[in-house]
Design an enzyme around this catalytic site. Structure first.
Site, PDB file in Angstrom:
ATOM      1  N   GLU A  30      -2.602  -1.994  -5.301  1.00 47.31           N
ATOM      2  CA  GLU A  30      -3.239  -1.643  -6.574  1.00 47.31           C
ATOM      3  C   GLU A  30      -2.311  -0.712  -7.369  1.00 47.31           C
ATOM      4  O   GLU A  30      -2.522   0.502  -7.421  1.00 47.31           O
ATOM      5  CB  GLU A  30      -4.598  -1.000  -6.321  1.00 47.31           C
ATOM      6  CG  GLU A  30      -5.580  -1.941  -5.617  1.00 47.31           C
ATOM      7  CD  GLU A  30      -6.855  -1.258  -5.158  1.00 47.31           C
ATOM      8  OE1 GLU A  30      -6.898  -0.005  -5.152  1.00 47.31           O
ATOM      9  OE2 GLU A  30      -7.807  -1.960  -4.786  1.00 47.31           O
ATOM     10  N   GLU A  34      -9.536  -7.904  -1.980  1.00 51.43           N
ATOM     11  CA  GLU A  34     -10.501  -6.915  -1.512  1.00 51.43           C
ATOM     12  C   GLU A  34     -11.801  -7.079  -2.281  1.00 51.43           C
ATOM     13  O   GLU A  34     -11.796  -7.353  -3.481  1.00 51.43           O
ATOM     14  CB  GLU A  34      -9.999  -5.479  -1.720  1.00 51.43           C
ATOM     15  CG  GLU A  34      -8.803  -5.077  -0.906  1.00 51.43           C
ATOM     16  CD  GLU A  34      -8.416  -3.612  -1.153  1.00 51.43           C
ATOM     17  OE1 GLU A  34      -9.282  -2.839  -1.647  1.00 51.43           O
ATOM     18  OE2 GLU A  34      -7.267  -3.247  -0.883  1.00 51.43           O
TER      19      GLU A  34
END
Length: 505
Positions: free
Chosen positions: A302, A434
């Site tokens: 991320e 995720e």
């Protein structure tokens, strides 16, 4: 042809004791080349490439080389002995070289008077040569990465042949599970409270119906922190866990995870990050080059500027896109199976909106081998905010006072359909790397809505041709995501596991 999967290495092979599982072939049918891959003046990393130029397989190899001034620091993917001259021999899994194939092993050296480029000799070597791929030498701890990036620009496009495209592969990968807060833990595998991973745990994951495992990794365990050389023992431990998953017949997605947040997407940090990313991925990709298509590399996680969760500026997303290109260039330049391995890049902060609006698909010399990764945790107050009074979700909610007014089922389908249109339909596979909802055991009936949210997100992802990979951090208490007991492998949340895995039936 792809190489068959590699089995778990024995402890002796991992420690480099010099044991070889295969008899040596004495026919001189290989070219043996020493290639300097990164030269920083006082030291270097290098590869030795052994290419079978004959018409019969080579079963076992050893090679020798001698430095005038350099000294060997460490070696990966080979057993070594001797002290100048050095001898390297195959490990248990890379002794067989088919006609036209190349086996590569790597090393780090210290240099007293400039970096040596020695000739390589050995029983299998028909001739030897040496070269340096580094564009320049520098005493700076941040060395040039231009040679890695440029090496892929001249590569010809590879053809997938009868193998699946990236989009077709996602159908085979089914539903996945994250080995979270484990190899990505800063300080080591058990630093964040989880035990060491075992084959029994991974077998339980596979037996439950998952077909893919994502293995987040913090790689910055350096034997040489100044030059980003990864400890061989850590490389071997990650490999052992990867082999657990392959032994269980799972697809594996392996990445560089948060890793203390050094991938800041700013112009000020761009050169540093791209250089470090290239140096680290060259080592990782080289080490795992012999693995087959069931191992996917994912470049980052991320990526965002610390603390800034807003819409990225042009600077931020431009720099983040450059990280993806560096990852692709570096992996492809290592050759062998990596020349057309399936690899995964990320949108900005893995946010769906930012990915659709700002992601630039990297140039890739391979054809139909790229996938894009996004994550999904909407609505935040329901999925991640343990202090929130939002405890119900979706059309089954009974109390509007504890239910968000956005990010319901239609929103999920809308977001995932945009990923399908912008990526899947354009030939780019999509990994939902995720997703999940924290456990709130102190809230009555929360489990009902948690299970429903996970079931809906998983099914919608599958319906929109994405690979959903549930986030499991190993913690089973209030605020945790655990599906399995990390010690025994037993199912902690059998109903939730069924809700997730049933999407792939």
């Amino acid at each position: 042809m792809r190489l068959p999967k590699m089995k778990t290495l024995s402890a002796f092979a991992l420690l480099g004791t010099g044991l070889s599982a295969l008899p040596l072939a004495h026919a001189q049918t290989a070219s043996c080349e020493y290639i300097v891959t990164n030269d920083w003046g006082s030291g270097a990393t290098a590869n030795i490439e052994i290419t079978n130029t004959g018409s019969a397989p080579i079963n076992g190899w050893n090679v020798q080389w001698n430095y005038q001034d350099d000294s060997l620091v460490n070696v990966w993917n080979a057993n070594t002995s001797g002290t100048n001259p050095y001898t390297a021999s195959n490990m248990s899994w890379n002794g067989s070289i088919q006609p036209g194939q190349t086996v590569t092993f790597g090393m780090q050296v210290n240099a007293a008077n400039g970096v040596d480029v020695p000739n390589v000799t050995g029983d299998v070597c028909a001739g030897s040569s040496s070269s340096s791929s580094s564009s320049s030498s520098s005493s700076s701890s941040v060395s040039s990465v231009s040679s890695v990036s440029s090496s892929s620009s001249s590569s010809s496009s590879s053809s997938a042949g009868d193998e699946p495209t990236a989009v077709e592969l996602t159908d085979e990968m089914g539903v996945g599970w994250n080995l979270g807060n484990t190899l990505d833990a800063i300080g080591g595998e058990t630093a964040w409270g989880n035990p060491e991973t075992t084959q029994a745990l991974i077998d339980s994951v596979a037996d439950a119906g998952f077909k893919t495992i994502r293995v987040p990794v913090a790689w910055s365990k350096f034997s040489d922190a100044e030059n980003f050389v990864i400890e061989q023992s850590w490389m071997n431990r990650v490999e052992e866990v990867v082999n657990y998953a392959l032994n269980a017949d799972l697809y594996v997605i392996m990445n560089i995870h948060w890793d203390e947040g050094w991938m800041q997407p700013t112009y000020a940090q761009q050169e540093y990050v791209n250089n470090r990313l290239a140096i680290m991925w060259e080592q990782i990709a080289t080490h795992f080059e012999g693995y087959d298509d069931r191992l996917l590399f994912a470049g980052t996680n991320e990526v965002m500027v610390d603390g800034d969760y807003g819409t990225p500026t042009e600077e931020y997303y431009t720099v983040q896109n450059s990280f993806n290109q560096t990852f692709v260039d570096t992996v492809r330049a290592t050759g062998g199976n990596n020349a057309d391995r399936y690899i995964v890049v990320q949108g900005f902060n893995t946010n769906i909106d930012h990915t659709i609006n700002f992601a630039e698909i990297p140039t890739d010399p391979a054809t139909d081998r790229l996938l894009m990764e996004v994550h999904y945790y909407d609505p935040y107050n329901f999925t991640l905010n343990q202090s929130s009074n939002i405890t119900q979700w979706g059309s089954i909610a009974t109390d509007p006072n504890v239910t968000e007014t956005w990010a319901n089922e239609s929103y999920v389908d809308y977001q995932f359909s945009r990923m399908q249109t912008n990526f899947v339909d354009q030939g780019i596979g999509v990994i939902l790397g995720e997703y999940g909802v924290i456990s709130r055991q102190n809230v009555s009936d929360h489990e009902i809505y948690r299970n429903y949210w996970n079931e809906y997100i998983t099914q919608s992802a599958v319906d929109h041709e994405m690979v959903p990979v549930y986030w499991d951090n190993g913690y089973a208490g209030n605020g945790g995501f655990a599906l399995f007991d990390r010690y025994s492998g037993a199912e902690i949340e059998p109903d939730l596991i069924d809700a997730i895995t049933s999407a792939d039936e």
